[in-house]
Design a protein around this motif. Structure first.
Motif, mmCIF file in Angstrom:
data_model
loop_
_atom_site.group_PDB
_atom_site.id
_atom_site.type_symbol
_atom_site.label_atom_id
_atom_site.label_comp_id
_atom_site.label_asym_id
_atom_site.label_seq_id
_atom_site.Cartn_x
_atom_site.Cartn_y
_atom_site.Cartn_z
ATOM 1 N N GLU A 20 10.194 12.542 17.887
ATOM 2 C CA GLU A 20 10.194 11.460 16.899
ATOM 3 C C GLU A 20 9.062 11.613 15.877
ATOM 4 N N TYR A 21 7.849 11.888 16.370
ATOM 5 C CA TYR A 21 6.679 11.919 15.489
ATOM 6 C C TYR A 21 6.180 13.326 15.175
ATOM 7 N N GLY A 22 6.516 14.281 16.013
ATOM 8 C CA GLY A 22 6.049 15.646 15.795
ATOM 9 C C GLY A 22 7.020 16.490 14.993
ATOM 10 N N ALA A 23 8.279 16.490 15.391
ATOM 11 C CA ALA A 23 9.283 17.370 14.774
ATOM 12 C C ALA A 23 9.417 17.204 13.259
ATOM 13 N N PRO A 24 9.375 15.979 12.705
ATOM 14 C CA PRO A 24 9.534 15.869 11.248
ATOM 15 C C PRO A 24 8.448 16.591 10.449
ATOM 16 N N LEU A 25 7.316 16.881 11.098
ATOM 17 C CA LEU A 25 6.207 17.511 10.378
ATOM 18 C C LEU A 25 6.031 18.989 10.704
ATOM 19 N N TYR A 26 6.864 19.551 11.573
ATOM 20 C CA TYR A 26 6.707 20.960 11.955
ATOM 21 C C TYR A 26 6.714 21.879 10.744
ATOM 22 N N GLY A 27 7.575 21.633 9.799
ATOM 23 C CA GLY A 27 7.678 22.507 8.636
ATOM 24 C C GLY A 27 6.706 22.202 7.520
ATOM 25 N N TYR A 28 5.950 21.118 7.644
ATOM 26 C CA TYR A 28 5.021 20.743 6.573
ATOM 27 C C TYR A 28 3.868 21.735 6.503
ATOM 28 N N ARG A 29 3.552 22.172 5.296
ATOM 29 C CA ARG A 29 2.409 23.051 5.063
ATOM 30 C C ARG A 29 1.591 22.477 3.920
ATOM 31 N N PRO A 30 0.315 22.200 4.169
ATOM 32 C CA PRO A 30 -0.536 21.640 3.109
ATOM 33 C C PRO A 30 -0.727 22.637 1.967
ATOM 34 N N GLY A 31 -0.979 22.085 0.792
ATOM 35 C CA GLY A 31 -1.269 22.907 -0.368
ATOM 36 C C GLY A 31 -0.048 23.530 -1.018
ATOM 37 N N THR A 32 1.141 23.048 -0.694
ATOM 38 C CA THR A 32 2.369 23.640 -1.241
ATOM 39 C C THR A 32 3.026 22.776 -2.307
ATOM 40 N N GLY A 33 2.405 21.636 -2.640
ATOM 41 C CA GLY A 33 3.014 20.740 -3.616
ATOM 42 C C GLY A 33 3.999 19.768 -2.994
ATOM 43 N N TYR A 34 3.960 19.672 -1.691
ATOM 44 C CA TYR A 34 4.825 18.750 -0.950
ATOM 45 C C TYR A 34 3.918 17.821 -0.139
ATOM 46 N N HIS A 35 4.063 16.528 -0.348
ATOM 47 C CA HIS A 35 3.189 15.541 0.288
ATOM 48 C C HIS A 35 4.025 14.535 1.063
ATOM 49 N N VAL A 36 3.496 14.118 2.192
ATOM 50 C CA VAL A 36 4.193 13.155 3.041
ATOM 51 C C VAL A 36 3.286 11.957 3.289
ATOM 52 N N VAL A 37 3.818 10.768 3.061
ATOM 53 C CA VAL A 37 3.134 9.534 3.455
ATOM 54 C C VAL A 37 3.875 9.045 4.694
ATOM 55 N N LEU A 66 0.801 -1.221 0.000
ATOM 56 C CA LEU A 66 0.000 0.000 0.000
ATOM 57 C C LEU A 66 0.836 1.275 0.000
ATOM 58 N N VAL A 67 1.843 1.374 0.830
ATOM 59 C CA VAL A 67 2.615 2.616 0.946
ATOM 60 C C VAL A 67 3.278 3.002 -0.377
ATOM 61 N N PRO A 68 4.000 2.104 -1.046
ATOM 62 C CA PRO A 68 4.567 2.494 -2.351
ATOM 63 C C PRO A 68 3.494 2.811 -3.398
ATOM 64 N N ALA A 69 2.362 2.115 -3.322
ATOM 65 C CA ALA A 69 1.283 2.391 -4.280
ATOM 66 C C ALA A 69 0.720 3.795 -4.069
ATOM 67 N N LEU A 70 0.557 4.206 -2.819
ATOM 68 C CA LEU A 70 0.068 5.557 -2.528
ATOM 69 C C LEU A 70 1.051 6.609 -3.034
ATOM 70 N N ALA A 71 2.316 6.428 -2.688
ATOM 71 C CA ALA A 71 3.330 7.393 -3.125
ATOM 72 C C ALA A 71 3.399 7.453 -4.654
ATOM 73 N N GLY A 72 3.365 6.310 -5.303
ATOM 74 C CA GLY A 72 3.411 6.270 -6.761
ATOM 75 C C GLY A 72 2.205 6.925 -7.405
ATOM 76 N N ALA A 73 1.030 6.679 -6.856
ATOM 77 C CA ALA A 73 -0.185 7.292 -7.400
ATOM 78 C C ALA A 73 -0.148 8.808 -7.232
ATOM 79 N N LEU A 74 0.328 9.277 -6.083
ATOM 80 C CA LEU A 74 0.456 10.726 -5.887
ATOM 81 C C LEU A 74 1.428 11.332 -6.901
ATOM 82 N N ARG A 75 2.529 10.651 -7.143
ATOM 83 C CA ARG A 75 3.513 11.159 -8.116
ATOM 84 C C ARG A 75 2.925 11.215 -9.530
ATOM 85 N N ARG A 76 2.110 10.225 -9.880
ATOM 86 C CA ARG A 76 1.488 10.221 -11.209
ATOM 87 C C ARG A 76 0.420 11.304 -11.324
#
Length: 182
Positions: free
Chosen positions: A44-61, A12-22
Motif C-alpha cells: 500500500e505505502y511502499g510499492a507506489p514509490l518503488y519507481g520514484y527517483r529524485p532529481g528526474t523532474g517528477y515529484h510526489v506529494v 496545504l496539499v493543493p497549495a504544495l502541489a500548485g507551488a511546485l508546478r509554478r
C-alpha cells in the motif's frame, strides 16, 4: 503530509502541489493519497514509490501516507498489519528517496471542538487526545526529516501560509538533492 482531522490538509496539499508546478513548470507533480491499507502496508505505502527517483523532474506529494495507520487502529479499536519491521522498511524507502515529513498537529481541545462541530460518525471529540498523542509519538519515532507545524484554532494569515509552503518546498528540494536511491 501527515495530519489529523481539522488541521488544514485540504488547504496545504493543493497549495504544495500548485507551488511546485509554478516553480518547476516543466516537471510533473502528482498527489498520492492513502487511507487505511486495503493490502499489506508494504504494498500500500511502499510499492507506489518503488519507481520514484529524485532529481528526474517528477515529484510526489504523499497525502496521509503511513503515519496515520500507526495512529488510528488504537483510536478505532481495530487491528493493523503495520508492524515495526514494515514501518521501518517504509521509512527507509522514503528516506532513500529524499522524503520530507510535514506534520500538522493541533491541541486536543481544539481538535475536540472541531470534531464536535463536524459531527463525524467514526471519529469524535472523545478521540481527540489519543489522536494528537498518536501523531506526536509517530513523529518522534520517524526516521524522516520532519517539518512540524502546530495548528491553532484560527487559520494562519496568507503570508504565514505562503511562508510555510515556501519552507516545505525548499526543504524538500534540499533533501531531494541528497537522496541516495539511484
Amino acid at each position: 503530509v501527515e495530519v489529523h482531522e481539522c488541521a488544514g490538509k485540504p488547504t496545504l496539499v493543493p497549495a504544495l502541489a500548485g507551488a511546485l508546478r509554478r516553480l518547476r513548470p516543466g516537471d510533473v507533480v502528482e498527489r498520492f493519497a492513502k487511507g487505511p491499507p486495503k493490502r499489506d502496508p508494504l504494498d500500500e505505502y511502499g510499492a507506489p514509490l518503488y519507481g520514484y527517483r529524485p532529481g528526474t523532474g517528477y515529484h510526489v506529494v504523499c497525502d496521509r501516507w503511513h503515519v496515520g495507520e500507526s495512529v488510528y487502529p488504537a483510536v478505532l479499536g481495530r487491528s493493523t498489519r503495520l508492524d515495526w519491521p514494515r514501518w521501518y522498511h517504509i521509512e527507509q524507502q522514503l528516506v532513500a528517496r529524499g522524503a520530507l515529513l510535514v506534520s500538522l498537529t493541533g491541541d486536543p481541545a481544539g481538535l475536540a471542538d472541531c470534531l464536535a462541530r463536524r459531527g463525524d460518525d467514526v471519529v469524535g471529540p472523545q478521540h481527540a487526545a489519543v489522536i494528537v498523542a498518536g501523531y506526536r509519538q509517530a513523529v518522534y519515532r520517524t526516521l524522516l526529516t520532519v517539518l512540524p507545524y502546530r495548528v491553532f484554532r484560527t487559520p494562519p494569515s496568507i503570508r504565514r501560509f505562503t511562508d510555510v509552503v515556501t519552507t516545505i518546498i525548499s526543504t524538500a528540494t534540499w533533501l531531494e538533492s541528497r537522496a541516495t536511491v539511484l
